[in-house]
Design a protein around this motif. Sequence first.
Motif, PDB file in Angstrom:
ATOM      1  N   ASP A  49       0.845  -1.215   0.018  1.00  0.00           N
ATOM      2  CA  ASP A  49       0.194  -0.359  -0.045  1.00  0.00           C
ATOM      3  C   ASP A  49       0.762   1.241   0.173  1.00  0.00           C
ATOM      4  OD1 ASP A  49       0.875  -0.395   2.557  1.00  0.00           O
ATOM      5  OD2 ASP A  49      -0.678   0.093   3.763  1.00  0.00           O
ATOM      6  N   THR A 100      -6.259   1.402  -1.195  1.00  0.00           N
ATOM      7  CA  THR A 100      -5.271   0.319  -0.763  1.00  0.00           C
ATOM      8  C   THR A 100      -5.207  -0.233   0.489  1.00  0.00           C
ATOM      9  OG1 THR A 100      -3.151  -0.244  -1.357  1.00  0.00           O
ATOM     10  CG2 THR A 100      -3.744   1.985  -0.604  1.00  0.00           C
ATOM     11  N   THR A 140      -8.622  -4.987  -1.595  1.00  0.00           N
ATOM     12  CA  THR A 140      -7.551  -3.954  -1.553  1.00  0.00           C
ATOM     13  C   THR A 140      -6.191  -4.846  -1.322  1.00  0.00           C
ATOM     14  OG1 THR A 140      -7.765  -3.461   0.683  1.00  0.00           O
ATOM     15  CG2 THR A 140      -8.635  -1.806  -0.731  1.00  0.00           C
ATOM     16  N   THR A 144      -3.453  -4.773  -4.203  1.00  0.00           N
ATOM     17  CA  THR A 144      -1.949  -4.499  -4.063  1.00  0.00           C
ATOM     18  C   THR A 144      -0.972  -5.072  -4.410  1.00  0.00           C
ATOM     19  OG1 THR A 144      -2.500  -4.531  -1.667  1.00  0.00           O
ATOM     20  CG2 THR A 144      -2.705  -2.367  -2.372  1.00  0.00           C
ATOM     21  N   THR A 242      -0.522  -0.848 -11.714  1.00  0.00           N
ATOM     22  CA  THR A 242      -1.303  -0.378 -10.798  1.00  0.00           C
ATOM     23  C   THR A 242      -2.685   0.057 -11.092  1.00  0.00           C
ATOM     24  OG1 THR A 242      -0.411   1.816 -10.882  1.00  0.00           O
ATOM     25  CG2 THR A 242       0.553   0.331  -9.555  1.00  0.00           C
ATOM     26  N   LEU A 245      -6.135  -0.693  -9.896  1.00  0.00           N
ATOM     27  CA  LEU A 245      -6.386  -0.261  -8.412  1.00  0.00           C
ATOM     28  C   LEU A 245      -7.497   1.073  -8.716  1.00  0.00           C
ATOM     29  CD1 LEU A 245      -2.986  -0.180  -6.837  1.00  0.00           C
ATOM     30  CD2 LEU A 245      -4.866  -1.686  -6.416  1.00  0.00           C
TER      31      LEU A 245
END
Length: 338
Positions: A49, A100, A140, A144, A242, A245
Amino acid sequence: MNTIRTAMLLAAMTALFMGVGFLIGGTGGMMIAFLFAAGTNLFSYWNADKMVLSMNRAVEVDERNAPEYYAIVQAMAKQAGLPMPKTYLIDNPQPNAFATGRNPQNAAVAASTGLLQALTPEEVAAVMAHELAHVQHRDTLTMTIVATFAGAISMLGNFAFFFSGNRDNNPFGFVGVLAAMIVAPFAAMVVQMAVSRTREYEADRRGAEICGHPLWLASALDKIARGAERIRNPDAERNPATAHLFIINPLHGERMDSLFSTHPATENRIAALQAMAQQMQGETQAAPRQASTPRQADQPRPSGPWGEAAQPEQPAEPAKPKSNPWGRNPTGPKGRWS
């Protein structure tokens, strides 16, 4: 179920990592890759995170320097029955947001300055509710870790050049090195296959329940998608692993990554939210006809983040706009909310 899914995902990523190591350096390379993968697993669990927030240059804010943004996150967390997450601001003109953290007790949500400028407070509340739905579903941690692992696999593929000269330990020679280099660009595709698109639909549904208004989220998704098409996100372009996310894919259309979308089509998500709004409206209209039933009368009515739906007989007066509603952006950009 989420624990089993995360364990299976880590096993698959570790196997892929070892496979790349074998293609580069044979058995020795595979063992080195295994040790590196084990270290990455441990590091990802505790620090993924922080890495994702750092990649996007997110800055933590609170009620002093971003009072209304912080208050919205606080209201949504209370509505969802979650601990207050750490709240971050990203100095980026592209409207977007992500969550995250390894669990609800160590979660964080982040929104860009572009999102706060482009969306109404109601739409911001819906976006934060969506992100908190990911936290509540414990998505999350998986997301991550996947992002960190995919980045490590890409890095290992880039190192293939440095190991290509050692043909003695590589049973496949140049073909093995070339295969390892081809695996790396498709690491983002592995992420997209591992992280199901249905997770976004479920977060949309739960987020709409948390904020109480599906159409707020539908409107926000439309604005964010149009903004993401026009405005580049350099940080996301440098770290494409990423992309999954974010609430909307931040990558620009010309990148190869867009061929393997990490998100469902925005139009489909909006349509699902509109259908949900119609269903909720139908249930609300049907409720007065059954109000004479004691069991129905005792049931609490649905409420939004500020409780308007729960107390329609006393509509709240609209608050006067503040001169600085979102608080000063600690990173320094100037805009209509700064």
